[in-house]
Design a protein around this motif. Structure first.
Motif, PDB file in Angstrom:
ATOM      1  N   LEU A  46       7.746   6.458  27.659  1.00  0.00           N
ATOM      2  CA  LEU A  46       7.615   5.172  27.154  1.00  0.00           C
ATOM      3  C   LEU A  46       8.062   5.065  25.974  1.00  0.00           C
ATOM      4  CD1 LEU A  46       5.149   2.701  26.926  1.00  0.00           C
ATOM      5  CD2 LEU A  46       4.045   4.283  25.637  1.00  0.00           C
ATOM      6  N   SER A  47       8.953   3.749  25.614  1.00  0.00           N
ATOM      7  CA  SER A  47       9.577   3.341  24.653  1.00  0.00           C
ATOM      8  C   SER A  47       8.815   2.139  23.857  1.00  0.00           C
ATOM      9  CB  SER A  47      10.905   3.091  24.876  1.00  0.00           C
ATOM     10  OG  SER A  47      11.887   4.238  25.442  1.00  0.00           O
ATOM     11  N   THR A  48       8.642   2.438  22.597  1.00  0.00           N
ATOM     12  CA  THR A  48       7.690   1.255  21.963  1.00  0.00           C
ATOM     13  C   THR A  48       8.676   0.607  20.789  1.00  0.00           C
ATOM     14  OG1 THR A  48       5.690   2.203  22.434  1.00  0.00           O
ATOM     15  CG2 THR A  48       5.542   0.584  20.813  1.00  0.00           C
ATOM     16  N   TYR A  49       8.879  -0.621  20.642  1.00  0.00           N
ATOM     17  CA  TYR A  49       9.572  -1.348  19.395  1.00  0.00           C
ATOM     18  C   TYR A  49       8.377  -1.922  18.637  1.00  0.00           C
ATOM     19  CZ  TYR A  49      13.460   0.164  22.085  1.00  0.00           C
ATOM     20  OH  TYR A  49      14.583   0.729  22.867  1.00  0.00           O
ATOM     21  N   GLY A  50       8.411  -2.039  17.488  1.00  0.00           N
ATOM     22  CA  GLY A  50       7.444  -2.856  16.586  1.00  0.00           C
ATOM     23  C   GLY A  50       8.016  -3.586  15.351  1.00  0.00           C
ATOM     24  N   ALA A  51       7.455  -4.550  15.088  1.00  0.00           N
ATOM     25  CA  ALA A  51       7.742  -5.093  13.954  1.00  0.00           C
ATOM     26  C   ALA A  51       6.524  -5.829  13.234  1.00  0.00           C
ATOM     27  CB  ALA A  51       8.884  -6.225  14.008  1.00  0.00           C
ATOM     28  N   LYS A  52       6.421  -5.628  11.997  1.00  0.00           N
ATOM     29  CA  LYS A  52       5.160  -6.281  11.311  1.00  0.00           C
ATOM     30  C   LYS A  52       5.531  -6.614   9.819  1.00  0.00           C
ATOM     31  CE  LYS A  52       0.198  -5.130  10.223  1.00  0.00           C
ATOM     32  NZ  LYS A  52      -0.867  -4.188  10.280  1.00  0.00           N
ATOM     33  N   ALA A  53       4.970  -7.915   9.525  1.00  0.00           N
ATOM     34  CA  ALA A  53       5.274  -8.339   8.301  1.00  0.00           C
ATOM     35  C   ALA A  53       4.007  -9.126   7.740  1.00  0.00           C
ATOM     36  CB  ALA A  53       6.356  -9.613   8.384  1.00  0.00           C
ATOM     37  N   THR A  54       3.708  -8.658   6.485  1.00  0.00           N
ATOM     38  CA  THR A  54       2.568  -8.914   5.676  1.00  0.00           C
ATOM     39  C   THR A  54       2.846  -9.423   4.342  1.00  0.00           C
ATOM     40  OG1 THR A  54       1.412  -7.384   7.111  1.00  0.00           O
ATOM     41  CG2 THR A  54       0.056  -8.378   5.260  1.00  0.00           C
ATOM     42  N   TYR A  55       2.607 -10.665   4.044  1.00  0.00           N
ATOM     43  CA  TYR A  55       2.557 -11.323   2.694  1.00  0.00           C
ATOM     44  C   TYR A  55       1.186 -11.250   2.065  1.00  0.00           C
ATOM     45  CZ  TYR A  55       3.570 -14.136  -1.165  1.00  0.00           C
ATOM     46  OH  TYR A  55       3.447 -14.625  -2.528  1.00  0.00           O
ATOM     47  N   HIS A  56       1.053 -10.770   0.766  1.00  0.00           N
ATOM     48  CA  HIS A  56      -0.310 -10.718  -0.128  1.00  0.00           C
ATOM     49  C   HIS A  56       0.110 -11.324  -1.103  1.00  0.00           C
ATOM     50  CE1 HIS A  56      -1.425  -6.540   1.739  1.00  0.00           C
ATOM     51  NE2 HIS A  56       0.088  -6.698   1.787  1.00  0.00           N
ATOM     52  N   HIS A  57      -0.886 -12.509  -1.422  1.00  0.00           N
ATOM     53  CA  HIS A  57      -0.652 -13.481  -2.496  1.00  0.00           C
ATOM     54  C   HIS A  57      -2.100 -13.561  -3.405  1.00  0.00           C
ATOM     55  CE1 HIS A  57       1.136 -16.863  -4.556  1.00  0.00           C
ATOM     56  NE2 HIS A  57      -0.019 -17.368  -4.726  1.00  0.00           N
ATOM     57  N   ASN A  58      -1.829 -13.139  -4.636  1.00  0.00           N
ATOM     58  CA  ASN A  58      -2.960 -13.148  -5.624  1.00  0.00           C
ATOM     59  C   ASN A  58      -2.839 -14.511  -6.266  1.00  0.00           C
ATOM     60  OD1 ASN A  58      -3.907 -10.552  -5.170  1.00  0.00           O
ATOM     61  ND2 ASN A  58      -1.721  -9.885  -6.618  1.00  0.00           N
ATOM     62  N   PHE A  59      -3.967 -15.413  -5.934  1.00  0.00           N
ATOM     63  CA  PHE A  59      -4.038 -16.581  -6.683  1.00  0.00           C
ATOM     64  C   PHE A  59      -4.585 -16.479  -7.821  1.00  0.00           C
ATOM     65  CE2 PHE A  59      -4.292 -17.445  -1.953  1.00  0.00           C
ATOM     66  CZ  PHE A  59      -3.533 -18.629  -1.794  1.00  0.00           C
ATOM     67  N   ASN A  60      -5.625 -15.547  -8.122  1.00  0.00           N
ATOM     68  CA  ASN A  60      -6.135 -15.289  -9.352  1.00  0.00           C
ATOM     69  C   ASN A  60      -7.052 -13.948  -9.127  1.00  0.00           C
ATOM     70  OD1 ASN A  60      -8.709 -15.886  -8.300  1.00  0.00           O
ATOM     71  ND2 ASN A  60      -8.290 -18.227  -8.755  1.00  0.00           N
ATOM     72  N   LYS A  61      -7.718 -13.575 -10.205  1.00  0.00           N
ATOM     73  CA  LYS A  61      -8.365 -12.414 -10.158  1.00  0.00           C
ATOM     74  C   LYS A  61      -9.633 -12.352  -8.914  1.00  0.00           C
ATOM     75  CE  LYS A  61      -8.091 -10.972 -14.977  1.00  0.00           C
ATOM     76  NZ  LYS A  61      -8.534 -10.658 -16.267  1.00  0.00           N
TER      77      LYS A  61
END
Length: 793
Positions: A415-430
């Motif tokens: 079994l060969s597995t290729y993966g890609a994941k992108a996550t953007y975190h945004h802090n609007f305020n506290k």
């Protein structure tokens, strides 16, 4: 036993290059709250040594002259981290403020963790080394709600709240581990001794990790940044129950803004000992010679390398690892038992056929980009999981010739597995933070071997997810998560002409013969699922807090569930998939109630799941026409209910430490015929683990952080069984332990001596791979481990 004592002798005379002054000074003081109350049971970590405060908040440590890093922590309060230069007897007091980030679920070492609404257990490498039991899942069994599905003595896989196999996701550095998780005879290809930090997320983790995270997530973090200079350790262990010997070496080097790490683990073990002289299976009485289970020996060689760069607004690591395992199967687990095959061959470490060989190679790239009000995480990965079962060529019907190449290779999955994941975190305020991400995965599985179980296939999964956290006050955190998944699978058909001729020769109709000979058909399907989770973390006061989670969950049907059709020796039956299965869907409610005051730590976690179409193997009530296969088991789906609760209690009383962890679990199928509402398969029995420890040698100059302990694991009878399972009697196991930090002259080491199954009790684990063969679990085991640090502490 001779090997065990040789290992003990060699480990005791290991040497490290630490240089120490033998003269010691006393560092003491008090740990108080901001209101002046004494904090009983606060952890004091001084370099790699651990202390805790008395009921009056006092602590005391004897140390040599030098520089020390102190970390002071207790649940519900902010940790303190400081440096001390010790040249004489000193008094140092601490005043801790209440933690604005709330209460951690379980704190096994004094680390502060980000506030979360999910039910999380935190584990570090030191805990895994202390509890190491041959594999990662087995080393975590003392945690509440966590069980291990045992596969001999060298492999296991996790079960969380009665859910295992493809319902628990394993993620390393943000990347989900992919292999042949569907089989009870397939272990988890993760080296427990190479794990730096670990989190067990109980409850649905589908929003962040997708399919397979329905029961929970074991999240591994191997991206810890080392300190400047060279550091590392040597960890060695030996076990008497299977004459196991193993070592793990870790090295790390950091200079300015880059670092490198390398880890290598090797171990070998012999046939393991049983508290039994014979077993009975299929009306056969099979002798167990010398109380050793024939052909259960194995070996493992794992390596891990990582290179990282740390910049002000950018961090990146590349990790490369490989896990290699080879282990034998008891000869009676493949085919009809033969007494001649279980007789000793004179070498308990010999691995004969049948055996399995598994390699899991993995490359992970993690990159973090920091912005003014946000962060972007990009995870790229490649995995190659290659699993083989070798067994002397045999055919169940005439006309089949052995392959010209590798004639004894029975099954081969690559079994060969290729993966890609992108996550953007945004802090609007506290108060507001949002994560949005995309997650892609593509798999390609090829097969070889003279037997057939699973067809070749290609699959893909595309997902988008969003998680928003709202923290209106230090006492409240709200979490809302959503995820959409789209998956495809393309399976190749497989026709067996030899089986067709065999069935025709046995007077079966052409229609029946063709039906059986078409072991799998071409299949091209796609699936989609939308899920949502709402969580609330609330702190009532400085002692009480709770976490509540509500949501949906899903799991895409796997290739084995859709297209299997053959004799699965790992499960001792003919298994048949259903190409028309739908994605598994469920609804979840989870509550965690926590209490912490002074050194009391109490947790109670009730939960409930409802599945609209739980997928499981069900006896069909008809016998398979495949030779020597018995009853036909078919993958099917049904409504199901799973509920229960876990609890844990931890208390420090002066030198005494008391811990309890228990689990109650109830589940069943929900069908139109209530008389057929059987429990779900592979359900662990209700259990309770208790441990009492006592601190020793407080004034010793040689022994530091010493504790002797006694423990008991009480497991109830499992009489609520699925179709095809057997009732498993209850049992109670006792164990002893001793651990200490040794220091004399130039020698430093952490020593852990443990005795498991103290009274050599014969018992059965309901979820064990060998339970169906009436084979009991391992007998008494004496285990010694020694860890020697070097370089920067």
């Amino acid at each position: 036993m001779k090997i065990f004592w040789i290992g003990l002798f060699l480990s005791l005379f290991s040497y490290n290059s630490y240089s120490q002054d033998y003269n010691k000074y006393t560092l003491s003081g008090k740990v108080l709250s901001e209101t002046g109350d004494a904090l009983d049971g606060a952890y004091i970590k001084i370099n790699e040594q651990y202390y805790w405060t008395s009921s009056d908040g006092d602590y005391s440590a004897k140390l040599t002259e030098g520089d020390y890093q102190l970390q002071v922590s207790i649940i519900g309060y902010q940790s303190v981290d400081t440096l001390v230069h010790l040249t004489e007897n000193s008094v140092l007091n601490f005043e801790l403020e209440r933690a604005v980030n709330g209460l951690d679920e379980v704190l096994l070492e004094g680390h502060q963790h980000k506030k979360t609404s999910q039910n999380v257990l935190y584990v570090d490498n030191e805990y895994l080394e202390d509890q190491f039991n041959g594999s990662l899942a087995a080393s975590l069994e003392k945690l509440p709600g966590f069980n291990a599905m045992q596969i001999g003595s060298g492999a296991s896989k996790p079960i969380i709240r009665g859910l295992g196999l493809n319902r628990v996701a394993i993620a390393e550095n943000g990347v989900k581990q992919e292999g042949q998780q569907w089989g009870a005879d397939h272990g988890l290809e993760i080296d427990a001794l190479q794990v730096e930090n670990l989190e067990v997320i109980k409850g649905v983790g589908s929003i962040a990790y997708g399919s397979d995270a329905l029961g929970g997530v074991v999240r591994i973090n191997n991206n810890t940044i080392p300190k400047e200079g060279i550091s590392g350790s040597l960890y060695s262990f030996t076990k008497s129950v299977n004459n196991s010997l193993g070592s793990s070496v870790k090295l790390a080097y950091r200079k300015n803004d880059w670092f490198a790490k390398a880890k290598v683990t090797g171990l070998t073990y012999a046939d393991y000992k049983l508290p039994a002289k014979q077993i009975s299976y299929l009306n056969f009485d099979i002798p167990i010679f010398d109380e050793q289970l024939k052909n259960t020996a194995g070996k493992e060689l794992d390596w891990y390398g990582q290179f990282g760069v740390i910049k002000d607004n950018f961090t990146s690591t590349i990790s490369v690892s490989n896990v290699y395992q080879k282990s034998g199967f008891f000869p009676g687990s493949h085919g009809i038992p033969d007494i001649s095959r279980v007789q000793p061959d004179g070498d308990a470490r010999n691995i004969e056929e049948p055996f399995q060989r598994v390699t899991h190679f993995k490359v992970i790239s993690n990159s973090d980009f920091d912005f003014e009000n946000g962060k972007l995480d990009v995870d790229l990965s490649y995995q190659k999981n290659h699993r083989q079962e070798w067994s002397l060529f045999h055919t169940h019907y005439a006309g089949q010739e052995p392959p010209e190449i590798n004639p004894n290779l029975e099954l081969d999955f690559d079994l060969s597995t290729y993966g890609a994941k992108a996550t953007y975190h945004h802090n609007f305020n506290k108060e507001h933070e949002t994560q949005v991400g995309v997650d892609f995965q593509w798999k390609d599985n090829t097969i070889e071997g003279y037997n057939f179980l699973l067809p070749e296939y290609q699959s893909a999964n595309y997902a988008m997810f969003a998680i928003h956290e709202f923290q209106p006050s230090s006492e409240n955190l709200w979490t809302l998560g959503m995820r959409f998944d789209y998956g495809t699978i393309d399976m190749k058909g497989f026709y067996d002409p030899n089986l067709y001729e065999f069935l025709i020769g046995n007077n079966q109709s052409e229609e029946t013969a063709n039906s059986y000979a078409q072991r799998s058909r071409d299949l091209d399907r796609d699936f989609s699922s939308f899920n949502i989770r709402l969580g609330w973390d609330h702190e009532f006061d400085k002692h009480w807090s709770s976490k509540i989670n509500l949501g949906t969950a899903f799991r895409l049907p796997t290739a084995i569930e859709l297209g299997a059709n053959g004799i699965h020796h790992g499960s001792f039956r003919h298994e048949q998939g259903d190409p028309d299965l739908d994605p598994e869907k469920g609804f979840m409610a989870d509550i965690s109630l926590n209490y912490a005051q002074n050194s009391w730590k109490i947790n109670l976690s009730p939960y409930a799941y409802f599945f609209s179409n739980y997928i499981f193997l069900k006896p069909s009530g008809t016998f398979s026409l495949l030779p020597h296969s018995g009853q036909l088991y078919s993958y099917t789906e049904s409504e199901a209910l799973l509920t229960g609760f876990e609890f844990s209690i931890d208390k420090q009383i002066a030198r005494w430490h008391i811990g309890l962890a228990g689990e109650y679990l109830y589940n069943q199928q929900l069908t139109s015929n209530s008389s057929r509402n059987f429990p779900l398969p592979f359900t662990p029995a209700n259990n309770l683990f208790t441990e009492v420890g006592y601190q020793l040698f407080n004034s010793s100059e040689i022994f530091d952080n010493s504790e002797i302990s006694i423990n008991n694991r009480l497991v109830m009878e499992q009489e609520r069984i699925a179709q095809g399972e057997e009732i498993t009697p209850g049992y109670g196991l006792w164990g002893l332990g001793f651990r200490s930090d040794l220091k004399f002259n130039k020698f430093q080491a952490k020593v852990n001596l443990r005795v498991d199954n103290l009274f050599n009790k014969k018992y059965f684990n309901h979820t064990s791979f060998y339970r169906r063969l009436q084979i009991p679990e391992m007998g008494r085991n004496i285990q010694l481990s020694i860890k020697i640090p070097f370089g920067q502490s």
